[in-house]
Design an enzyme around this catalytic site. Structure first.
Site, mmCIF file in Angstrom:
data_model
loop_
_atom_site.group_PDB
_atom_site.id
_atom_site.type_symbol
_atom_site.label_atom_id
_atom_site.label_comp_id
_atom_site.label_asym_id
_atom_site.label_seq_id
_atom_site.Cartn_x
_atom_site.Cartn_y
_atom_site.Cartn_z
ATOM 1 N N GLU A 408 3.304 -3.869 14.396
ATOM 2 C CA GLU A 408 2.563 -2.726 14.994
ATOM 3 C C GLU A 408 3.187 -1.394 14.557
ATOM 4 O OE1 GLU A 408 -0.206 -3.178 16.861
ATOM 5 O OE2 GLU A 408 -0.057 -5.292 17.404
HETATM 6 C C1 LIG Z 1 5.812 -12.205 12.338
HETATM 7 C C2 LIG Z 1 4.986 -11.108 11.770
HETATM 8 C C3 LIG Z 1 3.650 -10.987 12.109
HETATM 9 C C4 LIG Z 1 2.869 -9.980 11.543
HETATM 10 N N1 LIG Z 1 1.526 -9.925 11.828
HETATM 11 C C5 LIG Z 1 0.737 -9.085 11.095
HETATM 12 C C6 LIG Z 1 -0.694 -9.157 11.215
HETATM 13 O O1 LIG Z 1 -1.238 -9.935 11.994
HETATM 14 N N2 LIG Z 1 -1.438 -8.367 10.416
HETATM 15 C C7 LIG Z 1 -0.884 -7.475 9.529
HETATM 16 O O2 LIG Z 1 -1.617 -6.785 8.848
HETATM 17 N N3 LIG Z 1 0.474 -7.375 9.421
HETATM 18 C C8 LIG Z 1 1.283 -8.163 10.161
HETATM 19 N N4 LIG Z 1 2.647 -8.103 10.023
HETATM 20 C C9 LIG Z 1 3.231 -7.151 9.087
HETATM 21 C C10 LIG Z 1 3.970 -6.022 9.758
HETATM 22 O O3 LIG Z 1 3.082 -5.148 10.367
HETATM 23 C C11 LIG Z 1 4.849 -5.377 8.677
HETATM 24 O O4 LIG Z 1 5.896 -6.296 8.419
HETATM 25 C C12 LIG Z 1 5.389 -4.037 9.091
HETATM 26 O O5 LIG Z 1 4.352 -3.082 9.157
HETATM 27 C C13 LIG Z 1 6.456 -3.527 8.127
HETATM 28 O O6 LIG Z 1 6.054 -3.619 6.805
HETATM 29 P P1 LIG Z 1 6.998 -4.345 5.729
HETATM 30 O O7 LIG Z 1 7.365 -5.665 6.271
HETATM 31 O O8 LIG Z 1 6.327 -4.302 4.426
HETATM 32 O O9 LIG Z 1 8.302 -3.465 5.713
HETATM 33 P P2 LIG Z 1 8.547 -2.146 4.854
HETATM 34 O O10 LIG Z 1 7.398 -1.217 5.013
HETATM 35 O O11 LIG Z 1 8.957 -2.518 3.490
HETATM 36 O O12 LIG Z 1 9.775 -1.535 5.636
HETATM 37 C C14 LIG Z 1 11.131 -1.961 5.426
HETATM 38 C C15 LIG Z 1 12.045 -0.995 6.152
HETATM 39 O O13 LIG Z 1 11.878 0.316 5.609
HETATM 40 C C16 LIG Z 1 11.497 1.233 6.616
HETATM 41 N N5 LIG Z 1 10.548 2.192 6.047
HETATM 42 C C17 LIG Z 1 9.397 1.958 5.411
HETATM 43 N N6 LIG Z 1 8.788 3.098 5.075
HETATM 44 C C18 LIG Z 1 9.566 4.089 5.514
HETATM 45 C C19 LIG Z 1 9.478 5.499 5.497
HETATM 46 N N7 LIG Z 1 8.434 6.154 4.979
HETATM 47 N N8 LIG Z 1 10.473 6.191 6.033
HETATM 48 C C20 LIG Z 1 11.539 5.575 6.605
HETATM 49 N N9 LIG Z 1 11.665 4.246 6.681
HETATM 50 C C21 LIG Z 1 10.691 3.511 6.140
HETATM 51 C C22 LIG Z 1 10.868 0.394 7.712
HETATM 52 O O14 LIG Z 1 10.940 1.028 8.972
HETATM 53 C C23 LIG Z 1 11.723 -0.867 7.640
HETATM 54 O O15 LIG Z 1 12.898 -0.680 8.368
HETATM 55 C C24 LIG Z 1 3.461 -9.065 10.640
HETATM 56 C C25 LIG Z 1 4.817 -9.170 10.322
HETATM 57 C C26 LIG Z 1 5.583 -10.192 10.846
HETATM 58 C C27 LIG Z 1 7.009 -10.296 10.445
#
Ligand SMILES: Cc1cc2nc3c(=O)[nH]c(=O)nc-3n(C[C@H](O)[C@H](O)[C@H](O)COP(=O)(O)OP(=O)(O)OC[C@H]3O[C@@H](n4cnc5c(N)ncnc54)[C@H](O)[C@@H]3O)c2cc1C
Length: 600
Positions: A408
């Site tokens: 979220e």
């Molecule tokens: C169990 C699980 C269920 C999920 N369910 C869904 C679902 O139903 N539908 C769906 O669409 N998604 C889902 N997700 C995805 C989830 O919403 C994403 O994992 C989340 O939005 C973070 O994206 P990412 O994993 O690519 O991390 P990244 O975006 O790569 O982030 C990695 C780190 O970098 C930080 N970061 C990224 N960008 C910035 C910035 N601009 N400035 C500072 N820090 C930053 C983040 O805060 C984090 O600490 C799920 C994830 C999990 C693990």
């Protein structure tokens, strides 16, 4: 209706306007219908979810689906869905309450529930056409169909609008062909419908589509992900390979997908906060029960000050989380009612009502997701070695809680959003931050008042302190905006500091207002422990605000300006009469021990 509008603060306005405790909704204000709903949901959670906890831990995905079906049969999946589409059409507070009390059994079920009722269904109820709503929402409301939400991709997580999934219009203009890869999709393994975000041609923004899950239409799933927690929540990759979708299944308009995604997440965020609340209560209760039974040095460990301190802190953070979540939920409900009364459809009213409080939604998501994690961590500590064992519920609670800080919108993104949205609201003139910030700047230059304040009334010092803490935010954020203008977003560490201040103000103020309201109607003696929890929460908040205020100030102010702001920080965070926090914690812990549960 007009009177409600006059008193109802806009989103973010809590920072510059005082709230009367009478205007705050509290969990003690649940009406009879809400109480009955709460009991029904608790009973379901005990019987169907908690009683089978080990099945969830053993990755029994089919069992999660079975529980979801049962929840559907009882109407719990349709609480937020209007009656004309087969739901119960309950108000926002009731929908929060269901989310709250249904979620504590295991993170697996609460994720399945949240993904289906929130991001899996809401995009259609909020943005769907009449035909789309008639066609899809009734099945989703009853649990005949389950929904999932496909936004994240391998290369597009926090940067959600950067997805590479494409949607190509057919030559006859009747269908779109979707191609792409989505990952981390909750409920993918058993859903019948996906909300899919894809890009049409080189559009700046993505577009939302309703896609039925039909394997013969180019849809394949990856294996179940092996996760740290929420082990029986189905999380899989979803591949779309020339998946054909009729044009009628586009949600809202072309390029509107990012807006849909963000607004669906606003609702998702406040409901995720709700979904962490009962976990905190249960973790606290389990920890108390263990601590009163477990003896070391011939003494129940609950009698040791070190353990009492933990129990009291766990309870105080859960109490503040409840206070702030239901306060914001009622604001949203009232805003929806005002909009409906002024001619908005239910759909428009709900959309705008939640959007108005997007700042509070982000604040709550961050605060409560971190509180539940800390609470579970201390829960493990109270259990000692047994806390580390799979045989006790603490380790699963800890693992399950971890995801709430990631999905979220990560907590980093939500922290930045909370301040960013507030600054935007100020620019648009929706919340007057500039006037109050200038007053604070004048106050800093002026001679401080040495008048002795009368703090004899309950919470008079605490409320005065909250007013001053708001000045800390205005001082730090106001100066930062002045200094960096639109480049402020490049100064992320400063934004984190500002957000931490904002979060603590909202949470602490909510706990105090709830308790003040209840002390007025139930008497101070009856609220002795709640008063202690509100004071304890505020004491901790002040320390966090001091640290974050100082970090922020010294990062961008120098010389006399820095000196003046640091003096302001000291003045704005000063207690005249420090609360004895050891006594506060003891008061709370003794009550918890006497009741042998979280009892507030
Ligand atoms: C169990 C699980 C269920 C999920 N369910 C869904 C679902 O139903 N539908 C769906 O669409 N998604 C889902 N997700 C995805 C989830 O919403 C994403 O994992 C989340 O939005 C973070 O994206 P990412 O994993 O690519 O991390 P990244 O975006 O790569 O982030 C990695 C780190 O970098 C930080 N970061 C990224 N960008 C910035 C910035 N601009 N400035 C500072 N820090 C930053 C983040 O805060 C984090 O600490 C799920 C994830 C999990 C693990």
């Amino acid at each position: 209706m007009e009177t409600v509008e006059k008193e109802l603060l806009r989103g973010g306005q809590f920072l510059v306007k005082e709230s009367n405790c009478e205007d705050i909704f509290t969990p003690e204000d649940f009406n009879e219908e809400q109480q009955m709903m709460k009991e029904a949901v608790m009973e379901f959670n005990d019987r169907e979810v908690i009683a089978h906890r080990e099945r969830f831990e053993k990755k029994d995905y089919a069992f999660t689906e079975e529980c979801m079906r049962k929840a559907g049969e009882l109407g719990f999946l349709g609480v937020a869905v209007p009656e004309e589409y087969g739901g119960l059409g309950m108000g926002f507070v009731s929908t929060m309450l269901v989310c709250d009390y249904i979620s504590s059994g295991t993170g697996s079920f609460s994720t399945a529930f949240g993904a289906h009722t929130g991001i899996g269904t809401m995009p259609i109820t909020l943005y769907g056409t009449e035909e789309q709503k008639q066609k899809y929402v009734p099945q989703l409301a009853t649990g005949e169909w389950f929904g999932a939400y496909c936004l994240t991709e391998p290369g597009a997580g926090s940067d959600a609008n950067s997805g590479k999934t494409t949607a190509e219009l057919s030559a006859d203009g009747k269908t779109y062909k979707i191609n792409g890869q989505k990952m981390w999709i909750s409920n993918a393994g058993f859903c019948k419908l996906f909300i899919v975000f894809a890009r049409i041609e080189n559009d700046k923004n993505i577009t939302g589509f309703i896609v039925e899950n039909d394997p013969s239409n180019g849809i394949t799933l990856g294996e179940e992900e092996h996760k740290l927690g929420i082990r029986a929540s189905s999380t899989r990759q979803v591949f779309f390979n020339d998946t054909v979708v009729p044009v009628e299944n586009m949600l809202a308009g072309r390029g509107e997908g990012f807006k849909i995604a963000m607004n669906a997440l606003n609702v998702g965020r406040i409901k995720l906060a709700a979904a962490c609340l009962d976990s905190q209560r249960r973790i606290t209760t389990t920890a108390i029960q263990y601590a009163t039974e477990r003896k070391q040095f011939k003494t129940p460990i609950a009698d040791f000050g070190a353990i009492k301190s933990k129990l009291a802190e766990m309870a105080a953070s859960a109490y503040a989380g409840e206070s702030a979540s239901y306060r914001a939920a009622k604001n949203i409900e009232d805003r929806i009612a005002i909009r409906q009364a002024s001619g908005n459809t239910h759909q428009e009213a709900e959309l705008k009502g939640v959007e108005e409080y997007a700042i509070e939604c982000s604040i709550l998501k961050v605060a409560v997701s971190e509180d539940v994690q800390n609470c579970a961590d201390e829960g493990i500590q109270i259990f000692g070695g047994m806390g580390f064992s799979e045989e006790t519920p603490m380790e699963a609670a800890w693992r399950d809680a971890r995801i709430a800080r990631i999905y979220e919108g990560t907590n980093e993104i939500n922290r930045m959003l909370s301040v960013g949205m507030l600054v935007k609201k100020a620019m648009k003139g929706h919340v007057d931050l500039l006037g109050p910030a200038m007053k604070v700047a004048d106050e800093l230059m002026g001679i401080p008042s040495f008048d002795v304040q009368d703090y004899s009334e309950l919470f008079s010092e605490e409320k005065d302190l909250i007013t001053r803490l708001k000045k800390v935010f205005l001082m730090v954020a106001g100066s930062a905006v002045q200094k960096f203008g639109p480049d402020l977003e490049q100064h992320q560490q400063l934004l984190m500091n500002a957000s931490n201040i904002l979060i603590e103000i909202y949470m602490a103020e909510s706990a105090i207002l709830r308790t003040e309201k209840n002390a007025k109607r139930f008497g101070e003696e009856a609220q002795k422990e709640q008063i202690a929890m509100a004071q304890l929460y505020l004491f901790n908040a002040v320390e966090i605000i001091k640290k974050n205020g100082m970090e922020g100030i010294i990062s961008f102010a120098e010389g006399d300006e820095q000196k003046m702001m640091l003096m302001g920080l000291k003045r704005f965070t000063k207690y005249t009469n420090y609360p004895n926090v050891v006594e506060l914690r003891n008061t709370i812990a003794e009550k918890l021990k006497a009741e042998n549960k979280y009892c507030f």
